[in-house]
Design a protein around this motif. Sequence first.
Motif, PDB file in Angstrom:
ATOM      1  N   MET A  70     -55.518 -17.850 -57.088  1.00  0.00           N
ATOM      2  CA  MET A  70     -55.578 -18.083 -55.636  1.00  0.00           C
ATOM      3  C   MET A  70     -54.341 -17.576 -54.890  1.00  0.00           C
ATOM      4  N   ARG A  71     -53.210 -17.509 -55.569  1.00  0.00           N
ATOM      5  CA  ARG A  71     -51.980 -17.100 -54.889  1.00  0.00           C
ATOM      6  C   ARG A  71     -51.732 -15.598 -54.955  1.00  0.00           C
ATOM      7  N   PHE A  72     -52.472 -14.854 -55.777  1.00  0.00           N
ATOM      8  CA  PHE A  72     -52.156 -13.458 -56.043  1.00  0.00           C
ATOM      9  C   PHE A  72     -51.979 -12.625 -54.777  1.00  0.00           C
ATOM     10  N   PHE A  73     -52.988 -12.602 -53.923  1.00  0.00           N
ATOM     11  CA  PHE A  73     -52.883 -11.838 -52.683  1.00  0.00           C
ATOM     12  C   PHE A  73     -52.686 -12.744 -51.472  1.00  0.00           C
ATOM     13  N   ALA A  74     -53.219 -13.970 -51.539  1.00  0.00           N
ATOM     14  CA  ALA A  74     -53.068 -14.896 -50.416  1.00  0.00           C
ATOM     15  C   ALA A  74     -51.590 -15.160 -50.129  1.00  0.00           C
ATOM     16  N   ASP A  75     -50.818 -15.340 -51.195  1.00  0.00           N
ATOM     17  CA  ASP A  75     -49.389 -15.595 -51.037  1.00  0.00           C
ATOM     18  C   ASP A  75     -48.665 -14.371 -50.507  1.00  0.00           C
ATOM     19  N   GLU A  76     -49.081 -13.192 -50.977  1.00  0.00           N
ATOM     20  CA  GLU A  76     -48.473 -11.947 -50.485  1.00  0.00           C
ATOM     21  C   GLU A  76     -48.719 -11.791 -48.988  1.00  0.00           C
ATOM     22  N   LYS A  77     -49.927 -12.127 -48.554  1.00  0.00           N
ATOM     23  CA  LYS A  77     -50.252 -12.036 -47.125  1.00  0.00           C
ATOM     24  C   LYS A  77     -49.440 -13.028 -46.306  1.00  0.00           C
ATOM     25  N   LYS A  78     -49.367 -14.252 -46.801  1.00  0.00           N
ATOM     26  CA  LYS A  78     -48.670 -15.306 -46.069  1.00  0.00           C
ATOM     27  C   LYS A  78     -47.175 -15.008 -45.943  1.00  0.00           C
ATOM     28  N   MET A  79     -46.591 -14.450 -47.018  1.00  0.00           N
ATOM     29  CA  MET A  79     -45.159 -14.137 -47.015  1.00  0.00           C
ATOM     30  C   MET A  79     -44.857 -12.805 -46.342  1.00  0.00           C
ATOM     31  N   GLY A  80     -45.914 -12.028 -46.029  1.00  0.00           N
ATOM     32  CA  GLY A  80     -45.724 -10.740 -45.376  1.00  0.00           C
ATOM     33  C   GLY A  80     -45.241  -9.648 -46.306  1.00  0.00           C
ATOM     34  N   THR A  81     -45.429  -9.833 -47.598  1.00  0.00           N
ATOM     35  CA  THR A  81     -44.956  -8.838 -48.580  1.00  0.00           C
ATOM     36  C   THR A  81     -46.041  -7.872 -49.026  1.00  0.00           C
ATOM     37  N   LEU A  82     -47.291  -8.118 -48.593  1.00  0.00           N
ATOM     38  CA  LEU A  82     -48.376  -7.247 -49.034  1.00  0.00           C
ATOM     39  C   LEU A  82     -48.215  -5.841 -48.474  1.00  0.00           C
ATOM     40  N   ASP A  83     -47.842  -5.722 -47.204  1.00  0.00           N
ATOM     41  CA  ASP A  83     -47.647  -4.400 -46.597  1.00  0.00           C
ATOM     42  C   ASP A  83     -46.558  -3.622 -47.322  1.00  0.00           C
ATOM     43  N   MET A  84     -45.485  -4.328 -47.687  1.00  0.00           N
ATOM     44  CA  MET A  84     -44.398  -3.677 -48.419  1.00  0.00           C
ATOM     45  C   MET A  84     -44.878  -3.238 -49.803  1.00  0.00           C
ATOM     46  N   LEU A  85     -45.693  -4.078 -50.428  1.00  0.00           N
ATOM     47  CA  LEU A  85     -46.234  -3.748 -51.745  1.00  0.00           C
ATOM     48  C   LEU A  85     -47.127  -2.514 -51.679  1.00  0.00           C
ATOM     49  N   MET A  86     -47.890  -2.409 -50.584  1.00  0.00           N
ATOM     50  CA  MET A  86     -48.817  -1.286 -50.436  1.00  0.00           C
ATOM     51  C   MET A  86     -48.097   0.038 -50.180  1.00  0.00           C
ATOM     52  N   THR A  87     -46.831  -0.022 -49.760  1.00  0.00           N
ATOM     53  CA  THR A  87     -46.073   1.211 -49.499  1.00  0.00           C
ATOM     54  C   THR A  87     -45.372   1.733 -50.742  1.00  0.00           C
ATOM     55  N   ARG A  88     -45.410   0.958 -51.810  1.00  0.00           N
ATOM     56  CA  ARG A  88     -44.767   1.407 -53.048  1.00  0.00           C
ATOM     57  C   ARG A  88     -45.605   2.504 -53.721  1.00  0.00           C
ATOM     58  N   PRO A  89     -44.971   3.277 -54.610  1.00  0.00           N
ATOM     59  CA  PRO A  89     -45.678   4.408 -55.246  1.00  0.00           C
ATOM     60  C   PRO A  89     -46.675   3.971 -56.318  1.00  0.00           C
ATOM     61  N   VAL A  90     -47.550   3.071 -55.938  1.00  0.00           N
ATOM     62  CA  VAL A  90     -48.646   2.650 -56.810  1.00  0.00           C
ATOM     63  C   VAL A  90     -49.913   2.600 -55.962  1.00  0.00           C
ATOM     64  N   SER A  91     -51.012   2.949 -56.555  1.00  0.00           N
ATOM     65  CA  SER A  91     -52.270   2.953 -55.811  1.00  0.00           C
ATOM     66  C   SER A  91     -52.780   1.527 -55.646  1.00  0.00           C
TER      67      SER A  91
END
Length: 243
Positions: A70-91
């Motif tokens: 439940m925390r895998f992406f929900a936590d990333e969204k809440k903390m605002g780190t998902l956008d940063m994760l998506m900019t890394r050199p990984v698909s």
Amino acid sequence: MIALFKRELTVFFSSVTGALVVSVFLLLTGLFLWLIPNELNILYAGYASLDSLFYIAPWVYLFLVPAVTMRFFADEKKMGTLDMLMTRPVSPMQIVSAKFMAGLSVVIISLVPTLIYVFSVYQLGLPVGNMDMGGTWGSYIGLLFLAAVYVSIGVFASSLTENQIVAFVLAVLLAFMFYDGFDTLASLPALENYRELISYLGIDSHYRSLSRGVIDSRDLVHLTSLVFFFLYLTKLSLLRNKR
């Protein structure tokens, strides 16, 4: 991808959640299999079999796996780190795969101690070793694939929201639908002509087939297809959020 996988496992087991999830699984299965007097108790069964474990485990994982994912992406969204994760050199698919593999690893870690049950039942057989090992290993394979479907559903549910509780509830509902819901629909008189097809779409019939010790490629392909289907939906969800 490997770095993200390691990070997820480290975060999970550096908190109390990791030990709690594994402990709850072992505690519940141990109580039902060895202590609580009921028809699932191995000592009351009268024969050396782990069928009870493979009956209980899918229901326990129905709640524990969503608690893991439940925390895998929900936590990333809440903390605002998902956008940063998506900019890394990984698909996006590599990100999804890393999260999925981390969740599946937790399931595997929780299953390893149950090998003690196999040894115990093996020794309790009369004579010693009078146990259907083919069915036992087939059940483990089936349970692993079933749990993989649960994890992929949980990862998908977590990608839909930033609220972990909502992600948990969505994952439980979807997992329940695929494990038991299709069989319930198939039993309705109005859908009698489509009973076999509807049951085939679910998980339970394939899991039961593998539990008999017959490793049918059709069952493995179906369960694997469900995993990739939900992982692909997760990727689409991430790309939608990226816009």
